[in-house]
Design an enzyme around this catalytic site. Structure first.
Site, PDB file in Angstrom:
ATOM      1  N   LYS A  20     -13.680   2.143  -2.338  1.00  0.00           N
ATOM      2  CA  LYS A  20     -14.527   2.473  -1.191  1.00  0.00           C
ATOM      3  C   LYS A  20     -15.751   3.268  -1.637  1.00  0.00           C
ATOM      4  O   LYS A  20     -16.870   3.044  -1.164  1.00  0.00           O
ATOM      5  CB  LYS A  20     -13.721   3.273  -0.167  1.00  0.00           C
ATOM      6  CG  LYS A  20     -12.618   2.485   0.517  1.00  0.00           C
ATOM      7  CD  LYS A  20     -11.875   3.356   1.522  1.00  0.00           C
ATOM      8  CE  LYS A  20     -10.762   2.580   2.208  1.00  0.00           C
ATOM      9  NZ  LYS A  20     -10.009   3.426   3.170  1.00  0.00           N
ATOM     10  N   HIS A  28       8.151 -26.673   1.295  1.00  0.00           N
ATOM     11  CA  HIS A  28       7.429 -27.776   0.653  1.00  0.00           C
ATOM     12  C   HIS A  28       6.250 -27.273  -0.182  1.00  0.00           C
ATOM     13  O   HIS A  28       5.410 -28.076  -0.599  1.00  0.00           O
ATOM     14  CB  HIS A  28       6.933 -28.759   1.713  1.00  0.00           C
ATOM     15  CG  HIS A  28       8.042 -29.341   2.524  1.00  0.00           C
ATOM     16  ND1 HIS A  28       8.759 -30.445   2.130  1.00  0.00           N
ATOM     17  CD2 HIS A  28       8.581 -28.944   3.706  1.00  0.00           C
ATOM     18  CE1 HIS A  28       9.694 -30.713   3.034  1.00  0.00           C
ATOM     19  NE2 HIS A  28       9.602 -29.823   4.003  1.00  0.00           N
ATOM     20  N   GLU A  84       0.817  -1.211   0.000  1.00  0.00           N
ATOM     21  CA  GLU A  84       0.000   0.000   0.000  1.00  0.00           C
ATOM     22  C   GLU A  84       0.852   1.264   0.000  1.00  0.00           C
ATOM     23  O   GLU A  84       0.403   2.319  -0.445  1.00  0.00           O
ATOM     24  CB  GLU A  84      -0.929  -0.009   1.213  1.00  0.00           C
ATOM     25  CG  GLU A  84      -2.181   0.845   1.031  1.00  0.00           C
ATOM     26  CD  GLU A  84      -3.240   0.551   2.066  1.00  0.00           C
ATOM     27  OE1 GLU A  84      -4.312   0.055   1.684  1.00  0.00           O
ATOM     28  OE2 GLU A  84      -3.000   0.805   3.260  1.00  0.00           O
TER      29      GLU A  84
END
Length: 439
Positions: free
Chosen positions: A427, A313, A292
């Site tokens: 938003k 793994h 960000e």
């Protein structure tokens, strides 16, 4: 700097944490890559910016003092919460939650008497499960939002209030809530005032993703039973080194190297891989901080999260044999002789002689070293940060070091580390779509 030997790591600890770039010095590796001039130029810029920051007393996120004026209010809020509940729900998203999660992970084995829940993802199923598990009378809610307008946090808050009201609760409903938000007229503060609940001021000069050392992260730390003072003291020690020796500070060197590799070697990703389960949440915190802060104007490097040895793994194949586009940072803790010891007879009975008499910590240490050396053999750039223990001081130091590294990197990129303009568009659309829903 030479690679720390096993014996040297055992004795390590004087400067809290150090870093290494393998058997060859960083300078030698940069020279082998043909980047000496470019790295030197970036390092000079990074050092100059570090000195400018130091001259201004550093940035506010790095000035959260171990004896600061907010220590009293944090302690008082902690005492009030722990006296009245068995469970604390911390409502917040992004920087209002991730820092606290990373910090309190050190207390994962019940250091405090209050269980802390951090439902930072607005997931209806998780909220339903949480409400079914907890007792309304013995639950406290801490709602955190710098702006006081965060939709996810407000939605969870309203849901928590309805849930508590529907069950047994204190005579004064406001006793179940504490708020952290900026001063001024804003929905979260107004809500808290109407409930008559305590409200702590979110520092106005510290952004959410940089707020872990403020009351945002440190109030949950206090409730967890960890030491706020120790977190901040560790950060202070790193800041002192950053000011006194910027040319060798991990934050400055890391920023200069990251930018040089990005500009000249096609490095587009930064990997953070601690070898400690308690630091898993730290990788999530760093992911938001880095992405960000630096992903702007078509620029930035993508944070990649892994935890050793489990991700050896799952992701290591890509790191070793995929594109050479990652700058790899390992965070390790000396673990020789730590953990359960493997019975020699049992190990030998099953052909596992190499494990006989070894501890789990011996295995992890060797795995970390082997992974790093294998990556270096594949010409991957690897940095190791060694902390001498999983402690509040060391984690506080890591927090502030990576925040400073992010800010210095942003300066080298020529961008503002403290805004997030693209996020605001989503938003606005979310609010628009909610208004258009038919109920």
């Amino acid at each position: 700097m030479a690679t720390l030997s096993f014996a040297e790591i055992k004795e390590f600890g004087k400067n809290m944490f150090t870093y290494s770039f393998g058997k060859e010095s960083l300078e030698a590796q940069v020279e082998a890559l043909g980047l000496t001039a470019a790295y030197k130029a970036n390092l000079e810029k990074a050092v100059a910016h570090a000195k400018a920051l130091a001259a201004d007393g550093l940035l506010p996120f790095a000035r959260q003092a171990s004896n600061g004026p907010d220590m009293g209010p944090i302690a008082a809020a902690c005492a009030r919460i722990t006296a009245s509940c068995d469970d604390l729900i911390v409502l917040g998203t992004g920087g209002s939650s991730l820092g606290a999660q990373a910090a309190i992970a050190l207390a994962r084995f019940n250091k405090g008497k209050v269980r802390i829940h951090t439902p930072d993802s607005l997931c209806p199923f998780e909220m339903d499960l949480l409400f079914k598990e907890l007792n309304t009378r013995r639950t406290h809610v801490l709602a955190i939002s710098k702006s006081g307008t965060t939709a996810e946090t407000l939605a969870q808050l309203l849901a928590c209030r309805s849930w508590i009201e529907s069950g047994e609760h204190a005579e004064n409903l406001g006793d179940h809530f504490t708020f952290v938000t900026e001063p001024g007229k804003r929905p979260l503060r107004t809500y808290g005032e109407k409930l008559g609940s305590p409200i702590l001021d979110h520092p106005t000069d510290v952004g959410g993703r940089f707020s872990v050392l403020t009351n945002v992260g440190m109030l949950p730390v206090a409730v967890s039973g960890l030491s706020v003072e120790a977190f901040r003291k560790g950060a202070e020690d790193v800041c002192e080194d950053f000011i006194a020796h910027p040319e060798t500070a991990a934050a400055v060197v890391g920023a200069a190297l990251t930018q040089t590799l990005s500009e000249h070697k096609g490095i587009t990703q930064v990997l953070i891989m601690p070898y400690a389960e308690s630091l898993r949440a730290f990788t999530r915190w760093h992911g938001q901080l880095w992405a960000e802060s630096l992903g702007k104007d078509g620029l930035g490097t993508t944070p990649v999260r892994a935890v050793g040895p489990v991700d050896q793994h799952s992701q290591l194949q890509l790191f070793l044999d995929g594109p050479n586009d990652k700058f790899c940072t390992f965070i390790t803790i000396p673990s020789f002789g730590k953990g359960p010891r493997i019975d020699p007879d049992e190990a030998k009975a099953y052909g596992l002689d190499y494990m006989a008499g070894r501890t789990i910590g011996d295995t992890v240490t060797c795995q970390s070293r082997a992974t790093q050396e294998t990556l270096r053999a594949k010409d991957r750039t690897v940095r190791e940060i060694v902390i001498d223990a999983l402690s509040e001081e060391n984690l506080g130091g890591l927090f502030v070091s990576f925040m400073l590294e992010t800010v210095v990197t942003a300066h080298l990129m020529g961008i503002n580390a403290f805004d997030q303009p693209a996020v605001e568009e989503g938003k606005i659309l979310t609010r628009q779509y909610l208004n258009e829903l038919e109920i």
